[in-house]
Design an enzyme around this catalytic site. Structure first.
Site, PDB file in Angstrom:
ATOM      1  N   SER A  73      -1.532   5.183   0.116  1.00  0.00           N
ATOM      2  CA  SER A  73      -1.434   4.549  -1.011  1.00  0.00           C
ATOM      3  C   SER A  73      -0.281   5.110  -2.019  1.00  0.00           C
ATOM      4  O   SER A  73       0.902   5.197  -1.514  1.00  0.00           O
ATOM      5  CB  SER A  73      -2.464   4.259  -2.100  1.00  0.00           C
ATOM      6  OG  SER A  73      -2.617   3.446  -2.902  1.00  0.00           O
ATOM      7  N   HIS A  81      -1.074  -1.688   0.408  1.00  0.00           N
ATOM      8  CA  HIS A  81      -2.136  -2.645  -0.024  1.00  0.00           C
ATOM      9  C   HIS A  81      -1.675  -4.139  -0.250  1.00  0.00           C
ATOM     10  O   HIS A  81      -1.992  -5.033  -1.028  1.00  0.00           O
ATOM     11  CB  HIS A  81      -3.048  -2.389  -1.274  1.00  0.00           C
ATOM     12  CG  HIS A  81      -3.080  -0.885  -1.485  1.00  0.00           C
ATOM     13  ND1 HIS A  81      -4.066  -0.419  -0.476  1.00  0.00           N
ATOM     14  CD2 HIS A  81      -2.770  -0.049  -2.323  1.00  0.00           C
ATOM     15  CE1 HIS A  81      -4.157   0.938  -0.684  1.00  0.00           C
ATOM     16  NE2 HIS A  81      -3.478   1.018  -1.844  1.00  0.00           N
TER      17      HIS A  81
END
Length: 202
Positions: free
Chosen positions: A123, A158
């Site tokens: 991330s 994401h």
């Protein structure tokens, strides 16, 4: 010596036991085990629970972690250069990059990368290696800020999250001639010498 980056969108040790992408990472170095791997949890403000999960997942390796306070060590460059893998955790990307740049840890990571230390991250720890980051500025809005620039373009992890996808797509429409990557939570990118060599779906 090859320069390697593994950009992980989601999953990994923080969400699953014996995560495939973490096993994949450990197979990249062509060295004897145990590997020297250090966790950087700056983006979560060195959250102890996150660090504990790292040690549990990599208990069979020569594991360590580096906190924000460690970045001020006069020996930080040689400490990082001695590693096989740096694993950067998720959290607040902008905060993490501000800390790194203020302490000079961004330069430490770039130098280690040039010497062959493998850079991996999830991330925030995936998008930070690129020229530009587009991520949360606060709870209500997204913004653009400078990454480390080791890889061209920008990465959106994401991408399956609707709000993030809409914001990124709108921003991406303004980016001319830029290399943009979008990853669902089960998708990951493996770069060698700044070239994409594999997309790993877990």
């Amino acid at each position: 010596m090859d320069r390697t980056i593994l950009a992980i969108s989601g999953g990994g040790f923080s969400e699953e036991d014996q995560a495939y992408i973490d096993e994949y990472l450990l197979k990249i170095p062509r060295k004897q085990e145990p590997l020297k791997i250090a966790f950087i949890a700056t983006a979560s403000n060195d959250a102890q629970g996150y660090i504990d999960k790292f040690y549990k997942a990599f208990k069979n390796e020569q594991s360590s972690h580096l906190t924000i306070n460690d970045f001020d060590s006069p020996h930080i460059q040689e400490i990082v250069n001695d590693l096989d893998i740096v694993y950067v955790g998720g959290g607040n990307t902008q905060y993490m990059l501000e800390i790194w740049k203020k302490t000079g840890f961004d330069v430490v990571l770039s130098n280690a990368y040039q010497k062959g230390v493998i850079l991996a991250g999830i991330s925030a720890g995936a998008m930070c290696w690129f020229e530009t980051c587009f991520s949360e500025k606060n709870e209500e809005e997204f913004g653009e800020f400078e990454g480390l620039g080791l890889l061209k373009g920008s990465l959106c992890p994401h991408y399956n999250d609707k709000e993030r996808r809409i914001a990124f797509d709108h921003w991406a429409s303004t980016q001319k001639n830029s290399t943009l990557y979008t990853l669902l939570d089960n998708e990951n990118l493996h770069f060698i010498n700044e070239k994409l060599v594999a997309k790993i779906i877990t």
